[in-house]
Design an enzyme around this catalytic site. Structure first.
Site, short mmCIF file in Angstrom:
data_model
loop_
_atom_site.label_atom_id
_atom_site.label_comp_id
_atom_site.label_asym_id
_atom_site.label_seq_id
_atom_site.Cartn_x
_atom_site.Cartn_y
_atom_site.Cartn_z
N HIS A 184 0.89 -1.16 0.00
CA HIS A 184 0.00 0.00 0.00
C HIS A 184 0.93 1.21 0.00
O HIS A 184 1.43 1.62 1.06
CB HIS A 184 -0.89 0.03 1.24
CG HIS A 184 -1.77 -1.17 1.41
ND1 HIS A 184 -2.84 -1.45 0.57
CD2 HIS A 184 -1.76 -2.16 2.32
CE1 HIS A 184 -3.44 -2.57 0.97
NE2 HIS A 184 -2.79 -3.02 2.02
N ARG A 235 -5.72 2.03 12.06
CA ARG A 235 -6.49 2.22 10.83
C ARG A 235 -7.07 3.63 10.75
O ARG A 235 -7.13 4.22 9.67
CB ARG A 235 -7.60 1.18 10.73
CG ARG A 235 -8.30 1.17 9.39
CD ARG A 235 -9.34 0.09 9.28
NE ARG A 235 -10.51 0.35 10.10
CZ ARG A 235 -11.72 -0.17 9.90
NH1 ARG A 235 -11.90 -1.02 8.89
NH2 ARG A 235 -12.73 0.10 10.69
N TYR A 243 -6.77 0.69 -3.52
CA TYR A 243 -8.20 0.92 -3.30
C TYR A 243 -8.58 2.39 -3.12
O TYR A 243 -9.76 2.70 -2.92
CB TYR A 243 -8.69 0.12 -2.09
CG TYR A 243 -7.95 0.34 -0.79
CD1 TYR A 243 -8.21 1.43 0.01
CD2 TYR A 243 -6.98 -0.56 -0.37
CE1 TYR A 243 -7.54 1.62 1.20
CE2 TYR A 243 -6.30 -0.38 0.81
CZ TYR A 243 -6.59 0.72 1.60
OH TYR A 243 -5.91 0.90 2.78
N HIS A 260 -10.87 -6.50 -1.15
CA HIS A 260 -10.19 -5.95 0.03
C HIS A 260 -10.25 -6.93 1.19
O HIS A 260 -9.23 -7.23 1.82
CB HIS A 260 -10.78 -4.61 0.46
CG HIS A 260 -10.09 -4.06 1.67
ND1 HIS A 260 -10.47 -4.39 2.96
CD2 HIS A 260 -9.01 -3.26 1.79
CE1 HIS A 260 -9.66 -3.79 3.82
NE2 HIS A 260 -8.76 -3.10 3.15
N ARG A 290 -15.19 -8.49 4.77
CA ARG A 290 -16.05 -7.48 5.38
C ARG A 290 -16.32 -6.32 4.41
O ARG A 290 -17.29 -5.58 4.59
CB ARG A 290 -15.43 -6.94 6.68
CG ARG A 290 -14.20 -6.08 6.50
CD ARG A 290 -13.70 -5.52 7.84
NE ARG A 290 -12.58 -4.61 7.64
CZ ARG A 290 -11.31 -4.97 7.56
NH1 ARG A 290 -11.00 -6.26 7.65
NH2 ARG A 290 -10.36 -4.08 7.38
N HIS A 325 -7.12 -9.66 1.37
CA HIS A 325 -6.75 -9.69 2.78
C HIS A 325 -7.60 -10.78 3.46
O HIS A 325 -8.83 -10.74 3.37
CB HIS A 325 -7.08 -8.36 3.47
CG HIS A 325 -6.21 -7.21 3.06
ND1 HIS A 325 -6.71 -5.98 2.72
CD2 HIS A 325 -4.86 -7.10 2.97
CE1 HIS A 325 -5.73 -5.15 2.44
NE2 HIS A 325 -4.59 -5.81 2.58
N GLU A 338 -6.79 -11.45 8.81
CA GLU A 338 -5.71 -10.70 9.46
C GLU A 338 -6.03 -10.45 10.92
O GLU A 338 -5.14 -10.39 11.76
CB GLU A 338 -5.50 -9.37 8.73
CG GLU A 338 -4.36 -8.52 9.29
CD GLU A 338 -4.16 -7.23 8.53
OE1 GLU A 338 -3.20 -6.50 8.84
OE2 GLU A 338 -4.98 -6.92 7.63
N HIS A 378 -1.77 -12.27 4.45
CA HIS A 378 -1.68 -12.46 5.90
C HIS A 378 -2.06 -13.88 6.31
O HIS A 378 -1.25 -14.60 6.87
CB HIS A 378 -2.49 -11.42 6.68
CG HIS A 378 -2.14 -10.01 6.38
ND1 HIS A 378 -0.86 -9.52 6.55
CD2 HIS A 378 -2.88 -8.98 5.90
CE1 HIS A 378 -0.83 -8.24 6.20
NE2 HIS A 378 -2.04 -7.89 5.78
N ASP A 412 3.81 -4.51 2.66
CA ASP A 412 2.51 -4.05 3.13
C ASP A 412 2.50 -2.58 3.52
O ASP A 412 2.49 -1.70 2.68
CB ASP A 412 2.06 -4.95 4.29
CG ASP A 412 0.60 -4.77 4.65
OD1 ASP A 412 -0.07 -3.93 4.02
OD2 ASP A 412 0.11 -5.44 5.56
#
Length: 458
Positions: free
Chosen positions: A74, A95, A134, A216, A219, A243, A246, A280, A331
């Site tokens: 990222h 986050r 993203y 992504h 969720r 992902h 994780e 992950h 990452d």
């Protein structure tokens, strides 16, 4: 008018060929038909037992490896380095800080930042990056005049930094199971998987760039739309990354919403398979591991980020034994050093198991080279053999970290002692991108990083 391909010879003092170190290797390469050299420069011949440099050959002292593949990046997270280490917290508090940086990106500032980040990668011996992208739209979700302005900025940044990129254009549609995107996430979302697919289909590949897809997370993409993303990737024979597990909180929420683990949910909707890589894969059940291995779904471990964010130690040994190929990524770019990622995977497992020797140096290098490139759709890279892309990097064997061991132990030295600072040369498509530790295209990479991060952070 296209340039004519030319031949060039590199003499490698030591080279890692397949699974061993070979002294005195001459590589003949085609430098390609493009100025950047990344379009079609390939190795045309490999000769061993060449005790002295042939006339006119470029000499690379040290240990030359295939170019390293950073399978999970990222780029904008590089702006967080050093700023998120104060106080306590979890992945979820980190986050929120990350969202603040994402909100400030524009196509121009993202290009400048990514160019500097990818140049830092080249200095670390990385020749290909998988960019898990993203941040698609303007804050609030308004589309740019060019809906792919942000992704195209990343592709252009990689070209200027002299490395290859697989743009893993990412579907990100919700903030949780059954929940609309939060205000920070509006610029990530296309609304539906069909709208994501329409936009992603307009992206174009080039000599240095390939287009893949990403989910992504379970969720962030509703279960009934997972198959749309998977089908888009399948139709194009493109890489598909996700992902996966994780955080235990995501596992718990998935179980509550669907009655199954995230891995099982992905399997039920056709996401798993040999072109898919779970990133992950940290908190898995025995059945999850069997599903991933049985479908030959890959695993990208990102140990420096997983420890920085206190995610946990994933079951990499068990995944590989089950049939899941391993790759490595930096990452969040807490550091950019694929050698550190490789040794961290082994050292993390030693801490968890209190035993040593889970992977040989050769196996760790394979994860960082051939298997990483395969996960990004560059199956013609990551090896020093005729026909492969002429992408390689040279590690010094005479630095304060690497001096001492006999040269035949160069692979062990590279993995367990060397750092990105020991990279002396990086060649992509037969042309130098890094020479004698300096970037040939970007110049002062530290200044480029400082300036671009300041512009993003304000």
């Amino acid at each position: 008018m296209p340039l004519t391909a030319q031949q060039k010879t590199y003499w490698l003092e030591h080279a890692w060929l397949d699974d061993h170190v070979e002294p005195g290797v001459a590589l003949t390469v085609s430098t390609g038909g493009s100025a950047a050299g990344t379009a079609d420069g390939r190795i045309t011949a490999v000769r061993t037992g060449v005790d002295a440099p042939p006339p006119g050959a470029e000499v690379l002292r040290g240990l030359t490896l295939p170019g390293l593949a950073n399978a999970h990046s990222h780029a904008f997270h590089r702006a967080l380095r050093g700023t998120v280490q104060v106080g306590s917290g979890t992945f979820w508090t980190w986050r929120e800080i990350m969202y603040g940086v994402a909100q400030k990106l524009t196509p121009d500032t993202y290009f400048a930042l990514a160019r500097a980040v990818y140049a830092e990668m080249a200095l670390a011996g990385i020749t290909s990056v998988g960019e898990f992208h993203y941040v698609h739209h303007a804050p609030g979700g308004t589309r740019y005049d060019d809906p792919n302005a942000m992704g195209e900025a990343l592709i252009a940044a990689a070209a200027e930094a002299g490395i290859r990129i697989t743009l893993l254009d990412t579907a990100y549609l919700s903030s949780g199971f059954g929940e609309a995107p939060n205000p920070h996430q509006l610029r990530f979302s296309d609304g539906t998987a069909d709208a994501w697919a329409e936009r992603a289909s307009a992206l174009k590949e080039s000599g240095h760039a390939r287009i893949g897809a990403a989910i992504h997370s379970v969720r962030a993409v509703p279960a009934d739309q997972l198959a749309t993303v998977a089908g888009w990737a399948e139709a194009r024979r493109a890489p598909l990354h996700v992902h996966l597990s994780e955080q235990t909180a995501e596992n718990d929420a998935c179980e509550a919403a669907h009655g199954v683990t995230p891995t099982r949910l992905l399997a039920d909707h056709g996401v798993l398979g040999p072109r898919t890589t779970g990133v992950h894969n940290t908190h898995l059940t025995d059945a999850d591991i069997a599903l991933l291995g049985g479908t030959t779904t890959g695993t990208c471990m990102c140990p420096t980020t997983e420890r920085d964010l206190a995610d946990g130690i994933g079951p990499a040994v068990r995944l590989q034994r089950a049939g899941s190929p391993l790759s490595l990524g930096s990452d969040s770019h807490a550091v950019i050093d694929l050698l550190e990622e490789a040794r961290a995977m082994e050292l993390n497992e030693r801490l968890a198991s209190r035993t040593r020797g889970h992977w040989t140096a050769a196996a760790l290098l394979r994860a960082a080279t051939a298997d990483g490139h395969a996960a990004l759709g560059w199956s013609d890279a990551g090896t020093l053999e005729a026909g492969a892309l002429a992408d390689f990097t040279t590690i010094a064997l005479d630095s304060v970290r690497t001096a001492g061991p006999v040269p035949r132990l160069g692979a062990e030295t590279a993995v367990f002692a060397a750092t990105a600072s020991d990279v002396r040369h990086t060649v992509v498509g037969g042309r130098h991108v890094v020479r004698d530790g300096a970037h040939a295209l970007v110049g002062d990479v530290a200044a480029a990083l400082s300036d671009s991060i300041a512009a993003v952070r304000g």
